[in-house]
Design an enzyme around this catalytic site. Sequence first.
Site, mmCIF file in Angstrom:
data_model
loop_
_atom_site.group_PDB
_atom_site.id
_atom_site.type_symbol
_atom_site.label_atom_id
_atom_site.label_comp_id
_atom_site.label_asym_id
_atom_site.label_seq_id
_atom_site.Cartn_x
_atom_site.Cartn_y
_atom_site.Cartn_z
ATOM 1 N N ASP A 32 0.856 -1.187 0.000
ATOM 2 C CA ASP A 32 0.000 0.000 0.000
ATOM 3 C C ASP A 32 0.889 1.232 0.000
ATOM 4 O OD1 ASP A 32 -2.049 2.051 0.880
ATOM 5 O OD2 ASP A 32 -3.268 0.235 1.096
ATOM 6 N N LYS A 36 -4.491 6.503 0.519
ATOM 7 C CA LYS A 36 -5.850 6.394 1.048
ATOM 8 C C LYS A 36 -5.928 5.406 2.212
ATOM 9 C CE LYS A 36 -7.755 9.077 -2.122
ATOM 10 N NZ LYS A 36 -8.365 10.388 -1.779
ATOM 11 N N TYR A 142 -14.553 6.256 -13.823
ATOM 12 C CA TYR A 142 -14.264 5.220 -12.830
ATOM 13 C C TYR A 142 -14.731 3.852 -13.316
ATOM 14 C CZ TYR A 142 -15.121 2.209 -8.811
ATOM 15 O OH TYR A 142 -15.179 1.133 -7.965
ATOM 16 N N GLY A 285 -27.495 12.007 -12.995
ATOM 17 C CA GLY A 285 -26.927 10.680 -13.244
ATOM 18 C C GLY A 285 -27.229 9.634 -12.202
#
Length: 331
Positions: A32, A36, A142, A285
Site C-alpha cells: 500500500d 488512502k 471510474y 446521473g
Amino acid sequence: MKVLICGGAGYIGSHLVRELLTQPGYEIIVLDNLSKGHVESIPTGVEFENANICDKESLERVFSKHKPDAVMHFCASIAVGESVTDPLGYYENNVVGTIYLLQTMIKHNVKYFIFSSTAAIFGNPEETPIADNAPTKPINPYGDTKLTVEKILAWTEDAHGLKYVCLRYFNACGAHESGEIGEDHDPETHLIPVVLQVPLGQREFIKIYGDDYDTKDGTCVRDYIHVTDLATAHIKALEYLVRVNKSDRFNLGSGEGYTVKEVIEAVRKVTGHPIPEVIEARRAGDPAVLIAGSERAEKILGWRRKYNKVEDIVATAWKYHQANPNGYNNK
C-alpha cells in the site's frame, strides 16, 4: 500460499487481511502507498511494503523479495465524481498501475489474480437485479477504468495463462465485528458513515437527493454489502481459482437493496438518534435502482452473506465510529 494484497491498508483490503488471517495455509504481504490506506489498520506481524503499483521499480522489489503465489488488487481510485474531473489520474492509477502489476506478475510467474471490480461497469442497467452477463455500459471514467482492466485481463490470460476472478459490487459498508477497523475516507461520501456523522455530532442533518423516484418511498435503492462478506467472497474466489484453474466474473449483491430512507431509519433504530432529513434536488446521473444479483457467486463459489439485514450492518459501523469518531486519526 503467499498472497500479496495490494491496497491491504485500505477499507476493503484491511478487512480482507483480517479474514485471511483466520484461514489456515496463507502468508500475507500487504502492499500500500498509504495515499488512502491507513497503516494503523494492518495487524501486528503482517508484512507491510510501502509501495506504489504505478512504480515498476517498487513492484519489482516487492515481488523479488516475497515471491507471492497470488495477488489480490484493491488499489483503485474509487470516487465517481472525482473520476469525472480527473479522468487522466484515474486511468493512470486504475489502468496503467494495473498493467504494471500484471507485467510484474507475469515476469515472476504468478498465476492467480483476484480483481476488485465494480458494478459501475454496467452503467444504467436495463434490468435489476443486474446479472453477471448484463450489458456493460459504464457512464463515468471510474466504471470505464474497471471495465478496461477486465478486458485487459481476458487478453492477458490468452497470452500468458494468467487466471483471474473479477468481483463486481456496489456499496461496501459496515466495519469489522471487533470495532478495531472500519470505514475512514477523506472526504467521506458513502451513505452509512455520512448518516452516522449526525449522531456523532459532526453534522446537523442528512441530505436526501431526490424523493420522487419510482421506488417504494421515492428515494434511490442501492445494494449494501457488508465489508466482511466482501472479504469472504474474495477468499472464496481465490480458493476457486486454485481448485478449478478457470477465470470468471461474478456479481456480488443483495438482490433487493434498501432505499436511502430505509438506511436512515436503520441508523435511527441502531443509534437512538432522531437524524433530521433535508430533501435536496436529484443529483445528475443517479439511477432510481442499482442492485446486483449474486446467484452465480453463491452457486459456484459457495459464497454466503453473514450480514443480511441493514440494521446489523449499521450496528457494526456504529461500533467502529463510536470508538473512532475521527477515524484512524484517533489512534
